[in-house]
Design a protein around this motif. Structure first.
Motif, PDB file in Angstrom:
ATOM      1  N   TYR A 157       7.122  -5.808  -1.920  1.00  0.00           N
ATOM      2  CA  TYR A 157       8.502  -5.617  -1.460  1.00  0.00           C
ATOM      3  C   TYR A 157       9.011  -7.237  -1.333  1.00  0.00           C
ATOM      4  CZ  TYR A 157      12.316  -5.083   1.463  1.00  0.00           C
ATOM      5  OH  TYR A 157      13.480  -5.211   2.340  1.00  0.00           O
ATOM      6  N   MET A 158       8.190  -8.012  -0.477  1.00  0.00           N
ATOM      7  CA  MET A 158       8.612  -9.221  -0.098  1.00  0.00           C
ATOM      8  C   MET A 158       8.889 -10.144  -1.471  1.00  0.00           C
ATOM      9  SD  MET A 158       8.888  -9.982   3.133  1.00  0.00           S
ATOM     10  CE  MET A 158       8.479 -11.533   3.885  1.00  0.00           C
ATOM     11  N   ALA A 159       7.878  -9.863  -2.371  1.00  0.00           N
ATOM     12  CA  ALA A 159       7.955 -10.845  -3.579  1.00  0.00           C
ATOM     13  C   ALA A 159       9.502 -10.528  -4.442  1.00  0.00           C
ATOM     14  CB  ALA A 159       6.766 -10.430  -4.266  1.00  0.00           C
ATOM     15  N   ARG A 160       9.755  -9.177  -4.293  1.00  0.00           N
ATOM     16  CA  ARG A 160      11.054  -8.863  -4.795  1.00  0.00           C
ATOM     17  C   ARG A 160      12.259  -9.437  -4.070  1.00  0.00           C
ATOM     18  NH1 ARG A 160       8.796  -3.784  -4.958  1.00  0.00           N
ATOM     19  NH2 ARG A 160      10.278  -3.206  -3.235  1.00  0.00           N
ATOM     20  N   ASP A 200      14.734  -4.232   6.817  1.00  0.00           N
ATOM     21  CA  ASP A 200      15.179  -5.476   6.120  1.00  0.00           C
ATOM     22  C   ASP A 200      16.201  -5.113   5.268  1.00  0.00           C
ATOM     23  OD1 ASP A 200      14.919  -7.595   4.482  1.00  0.00           O
ATOM     24  OD2 ASP A 200      12.762  -7.725   5.173  1.00  0.00           O
ATOM     25  N   ASP A 201      16.311  -4.068   4.445  1.00  0.00           N
ATOM     26  CA  ASP A 201      17.390  -3.674   3.291  1.00  0.00           C
ATOM     27  C   ASP A 201      18.639  -3.514   4.344  1.00  0.00           C
ATOM     28  OD1 ASP A 201      15.904  -4.179   1.277  1.00  0.00           O
ATOM     29  OD2 ASP A 201      15.329  -2.067   1.088  1.00  0.00           O
ATOM     30  N   ALA A 202      18.664  -2.726   5.340  1.00  0.00           N
ATOM     31  CA  ALA A 202      19.864  -2.385   6.050  1.00  0.00           C
ATOM     32  C   ALA A 202      20.456  -3.713   6.685  1.00  0.00           C
ATOM     33  CB  ALA A 202      19.653  -1.494   7.342  1.00  0.00           C
ATOM     34  N   LYS A 226       0.210 -11.043   5.767  1.00  0.00           N
ATOM     35  CA  LYS A 226      -0.289 -11.236   4.272  1.00  0.00           C
ATOM     36  C   LYS A 226       1.068 -11.317   3.658  1.00  0.00           C
ATOM     37  CE  LYS A 226      -3.100  -9.659   0.319  1.00  0.00           C
ATOM     38  NZ  LYS A 226      -4.103  -8.733  -0.094  1.00  0.00           N
ATOM     39  N   ALA A 227       1.951 -10.154   3.965  1.00  0.00           N
ATOM     40  CA  ALA A 227       3.209  -9.978   3.346  1.00  0.00           C
ATOM     41  C   ALA A 227       4.216 -11.497   3.739  1.00  0.00           C
ATOM     42  CB  ALA A 227       3.953  -8.665   3.837  1.00  0.00           C
ATOM     43  N   GLU A 234      -5.620  -1.264   1.082  1.00  0.00           N
ATOM     44  CA  GLU A 234      -5.112  -2.406   0.316  1.00  0.00           C
ATOM     45  C   GLU A 234      -3.875  -1.805  -0.359  1.00  0.00           C
ATOM     46  OE1 GLU A 234      -5.072  -6.008  -0.808  1.00  0.00           O
ATOM     47  OE2 GLU A 234      -6.754  -5.138   0.493  1.00  0.00           O
ATOM     48  N   ALA A 235      -3.880  -0.682  -0.832  1.00  0.00           N
ATOM     49  CA  ALA A 235      -2.358  -0.352  -1.514  1.00  0.00           C
ATOM     50  C   ALA A 235      -1.268  -0.450  -0.606  1.00  0.00           C
ATOM     51  CB  ALA A 235      -2.503   1.160  -1.994  1.00  0.00           C
ATOM     52  N   GLN A 236      -1.538   0.069   0.808  1.00  0.00           N
ATOM     53  CA  GLN A 236      -0.261  -0.395   1.874  1.00  0.00           C
ATOM     54  C   GLN A 236      -0.098  -1.546   2.072  1.00  0.00           C
ATOM     55  OE1 GLN A 236      -1.982   1.704   5.100  1.00  0.00           O
ATOM     56  NE2 GLN A 236      -1.311   3.793   4.393  1.00  0.00           N
ATOM     57  N   LYS A 237      -1.048  -2.599   1.838  1.00  0.00           N
ATOM     58  CA  LYS A 237      -0.772  -4.088   1.917  1.00  0.00           C
ATOM     59  C   LYS A 237      -0.006  -4.386   0.877  1.00  0.00           C
ATOM     60  CE  LYS A 237      -5.065  -5.246   4.755  1.00  0.00           C
ATOM     61  NZ  LYS A 237      -6.176  -6.000   4.582  1.00  0.00           N
ATOM     62  N   GLN A 238      -0.482  -4.077  -0.399  1.00  0.00           N
ATOM     63  CA  GLN A 238       0.290  -4.666  -1.749  1.00  0.00           C
ATOM     64  C   GLN A 238       1.558  -4.078  -1.705  1.00  0.00           C
ATOM     65  OE1 GLN A 238      -0.876  -6.846  -3.707  1.00  0.00           O
ATOM     66  NE2 GLN A 238      -2.548  -7.004  -2.113  1.00  0.00           N
ATOM     67  N   THR A 239       1.920  -2.945  -1.256  1.00  0.00           N
ATOM     68  CA  THR A 239       3.376  -2.322  -1.433  1.00  0.00           C
ATOM     69  C   THR A 239       4.161  -3.280  -0.557  1.00  0.00           C
ATOM     70  OG1 THR A 239       2.663  -0.139  -1.533  1.00  0.00           O
ATOM     71  CG2 THR A 239       4.638  -0.482  -0.676  1.00  0.00           C
TER      72      THR A 239
END
Length: 428
Positions: A304-307, A165-167, A199-200, A295-300
């Motif tokens: 990222y999407m929120a940022r 995504d960043d690339a 979810k992301a 859940e932690a992996q989902k939230q990461t």
């Protein structure tokens, strides 16, 4: 009556036999087993034995019809009133061959969707940017395509999606929510992968016509064309092809593939957030042993999407009323949205209310509005689209757009049910 039933039964048997002949096998998995973890050069030398091993193990034998989550789509009939749509998609690029693909698409007046690898975007940033500039859509195909890493842990998969995504953003200045799993989702994704990506806000796209250009190395163009022409078609077709450095035969086949769909009466389009994705069903068992998605992996991924994406706030209960000179425009709560503290309204509703003119140039991906003797234009990407495709509703920031139309906001009042905005014309 018996004669009618017998005739119907015979027709069903003939149709079923043709379907069995025309079904395309899951060649992506076989070819990508040779590709995963190797450079193009190494894969060329090592691919044949690995492909043979996987076919012997049964990984290349499943048909697309069995993999698809919904295989009930009606076969296209010549008399269909609505023109069927085909989405040409190209995986594993960009590469030097991508330039040839772009030249063919331009000559044929066709747009495609390119699912890119992050490492190849970094290697060929200029070619990657050319894809966007020529109006094609971009998708995320992971960073390095290595199955053992991608499917051993969702944390690794998510990191590759974010790195790619960043690339893409660094090379092209765009973000994409479209994702295609290397090898497809069947047998690789479980519910946890699907749910975490959804979810992301990522949209996972598989395909329903496999060109067969990845069943083994160096599949001849004639075979690719034959495979596509022998596939079962529906009113919505997503074709899998490749534009990596080892797919020169795919480039040779592309003009004939395009000609085939044109002859069948298809219109060509690019995948966007608004297109319902083709997805394979969940396999009864996956090919990989791995822990469940946490859940932690989902939230990461969510964080990222929120940022990196524009944050759209919850719908406001108030209506918005714009008083611009002699005009009054009412926006119901469902008509507008608050994004990062900015009111965004539908462009068409705003321009119509100001007695202006709006023009959509789909071929060049530009929307233009003329209000108050002021002409303002936006590209599809600037209003949330992709390539030359626009979202279902073009939203623009109210204050900035009014200023571009030579209106200056002079007063705002807010009550529990209404937000009123007064704007004065500053045209000379």
């Amino acid at each position: 009556m018996r004669l009618v039933m017998q005739t119907g039964l015979c027709l069903f048997i003939v149709w079923f036999g043709l379907l069995a002949i025309g079904a395309v096998n899951g060649g992506e998995a076989a070819r990508e087993a040779a590709f995963a973890g190797f450079s193009s050069e190494t894969a060329t030398a090592a691919g044949r034995s690995i492909v043979s091993e996987n076919i012997a193990a049964g990984e290349g034998n499943l048909t697309l019809l069995n993999q698809l989550a919904d295989s009930s789509t009606e076969v296209v009939q010549a008399a269909d009133k609505v023109k069927p749509i085909v989405y040409l998609t190209f995986d594993d690029g960009p590469s030097e061959l991508t330039k040839q693909v772009l030249a063919i698409l331009k000559r044929e007046g066709v747009k495609g969707t390119f699912f890119m690898l992050g490492k190849e975007v970094k290697r060929y940033p200029t070619i990657a940017k050319q894809v966007v500039l020529e109006g094609h859509a971009i998708g995320n195909h992971s960073y390095d395509h290595v199955y053992a890493d991608l499917y051993s842990s969702f944390g690794t998969f998510a990191k590759q999606i974010m790195d790619t995504d960043d690339a893409i953003y660094k090379a092209m200045g765009v973000r994409t929510n479209l994702v295609r799993a290397p090898g497809g989702t069947f047998g690789n994704f479980d519910k946890g992968y699907f749910d975490a990506l959804a979810k992301a806000g990522y949209i996972v796209n598989d395909w329903n016509v496999d060109s067969g250009d990845s069943t083994r190395l160096n599949v001849p163009a004639s075979e690719i064309i034959s495979t596509v022409e022998g596939s079962r078609l529906s009113s919505k077709v997503v074709v899998l092809m490749h534009d990596s450095s080892i797919h020169g035969e795919s480039v040779k086949a592309l003009p004939e593939v395009i000609a085939f769909f044109k002859k069948k009466g298809y219109q060509f389009a690019v995948l966007t957030d608004q297109v319902k994705p083709i997805q394979f069903r969940l396999a009864e068992s996956i090919k990989w042993k791995r822990p469940k998605v946490t859940e932690a992996q989902k939230q990461t991924l969510v964080q990222y999407m929120a940022r990196t994406r524009k944050v759209v706030e919850a719908p406001n209960p108030q209506s918005v009323v714009v008083h611009a000179g002699d005009y009054e425009i009412d926006f119901a709560p469902a008509d507008y949205q608050m994004s990062n503290g900015t009111i965004e309204v539908p462009l068409r509703q705003l321009v119509t209310g100001l007695k202006g003119i709006i023009r959509l140039d789909v071929s060049n991906g530009i929307v233009e509005a003329m209000v108050n003797n002021q002409s303002v234009s936006w590209t599809a990407a600037e209003v949330g689209g992709s390539g030359h495709s626009f979202p279902s509703r073009v939203m623009v920031p109210l204050r900035d757009t009014l200023q571009q139309f030579d209106y200056r906001i002079s007063k705002i009042t807010v009550t529990t049910d209404k937000r009123e905005i007064w704007a004065d014309s500053i045209s000379i």
